[in-house]
Design an enzyme around this catalytic site. Structure first.
Site, PDB file in Angstrom:
ATOM      1  N   VAL A 188       0.844  -1.204   0.000  1.00 45.69           N
ATOM      2  CA  VAL A 188       0.000   0.000   0.000  1.00 45.69           C
ATOM      3  C   VAL A 188       0.879   1.254   0.000  1.00 45.69           C
ATOM      4  O   VAL A 188       0.875   2.029  -0.940  1.00 45.69           O
ATOM      5  CB  VAL A 188      -0.968   0.014   1.210  1.00 45.69           C
ATOM      6  CG1 VAL A 188      -1.765   1.324   1.247  1.00 45.69           C
ATOM      7  CG2 VAL A 188      -1.919  -1.183   1.162  1.00 45.69           C
ATOM      8  N   CYS A 189       1.664   1.428   1.047  1.00 48.54           N
ATOM      9  CA  CYS A 189       2.385   2.688   1.260  1.00 48.54           C
ATOM     10  C   CYS A 189       3.595   2.856   0.346  1.00 48.54           C
ATOM     11  O   CYS A 189       4.038   3.986   0.123  1.00 48.54           O
ATOM     12  CB  CYS A 189       2.826   2.787   2.718  1.00 48.54           C
ATOM     13  SG  CYS A 189       1.464   2.563   3.868  1.00 48.54           S
ATOM     14  N   THR A 190       4.135   1.757  -0.186  1.00 48.16           N
ATOM     15  CA  THR A 190       5.289   1.847  -1.083  1.00 48.16           C
ATOM     16  C   THR A 190       4.857   1.855  -2.541  1.00 48.16           C
ATOM     17  O   THR A 190       5.381   2.623  -3.347  1.00 48.16           O
ATOM     18  CB  THR A 190       6.270   0.671  -0.846  1.00 48.16           C
ATOM     19  OG1 THR A 190       6.571   0.592   0.544  1.00 48.16           O
ATOM     20  CG2 THR A 190       7.552   0.847  -1.631  1.00 48.16           C
TER      21      THR A 190
END
Length: 195
Positions: free
Chosen positions: A117-119
């Site tokens: 998600v965040c990367t």
């Protein structure tokens, strides 16, 4: 497409959401290995004078605070971290985009939690904006091995270079006998598994 070597002079390090709560959701690697690698990247970047951009998401919720060690390693960057409120793709936060642009670098080293998600989304955005991107996969992780594998494949297919902490640090060092190499070597040694 020719790929330029990443150096302290042309790259910036982006650490995305290395928060104690979010890191606790990772099942694809151990908390300690992920933490050790992320902190190793931050230490190396500071040692060789490479710009570092930190960001977090909703620190007052389940995601929790950024790793406190980052405040010791990179105090100015920690104080200036971009605190996002619910924005999934860090590049969709204008303050984060501005902080990355302010580094003046077109080569981005990205590590984040979680990879799936965040990367993945900031990596895809950076590639679309013409940045060269290396994703340090072992300085992050995902809830499951399958989720991690899929995220890594997606970033790779989009044009990111997938790398590991050791591989990236060796690339930045270029030569262990130089001043930069000498600063990075003890950090690499500290990341080796203890017998």
């Amino acid at each position: 497409m020719s790929v330029q070597s990443f150096t302290a002079d042309n790259a910036a390090l982006l650490l995305i959401d290395h928060q104690v709560g979010t890191m606790g959701w990772v099942g694809s690697t151990s908390f300690e290995e992920m933490k050790r690698n992320a902190l190793g990247l931050a230490k190396a970047a500071k040692a060789i004078g490479m710009p570092v951009v930190l960001t977090s998401s909703m620190e007052e919720y389940a995601q929790g605070p950024l790793l406190s060690e980052l405040a010791e390693i990179a105090p100015e960057e920690f104080a200036a971290r971009v605190k996002r409120q619910g924005v999934v793709n860090a590049f969709d936060d204008e303050n984060f985009g501005a902080a990355v642009k302010a580094t003046g670098r077109r080569n981005l080293i990205i590590a984040g939690v979680t990879n799936d998600v965040c990367t993945v989304y900031p990596t895809l955005s950076a590639l679309q904006e013409g940045y060269q991107v290396q994703v340090v996969a072992d300085a992050g992780g995902s809830p499951t091995k399958m989720a991690d594998d899929i995220a890594i494949r997606r970033m790779d297919k989009a044009g990111a270079t997938i790398t590991s902490t050791n591989q990236l640090l060796a690339e930045l060092a270029q030569n262990w006998t130089t001043e930069r190499g000498g600063k990075i070597l003890p950090i690499v040694a500290s990341l080796m598994p203890q017998q």
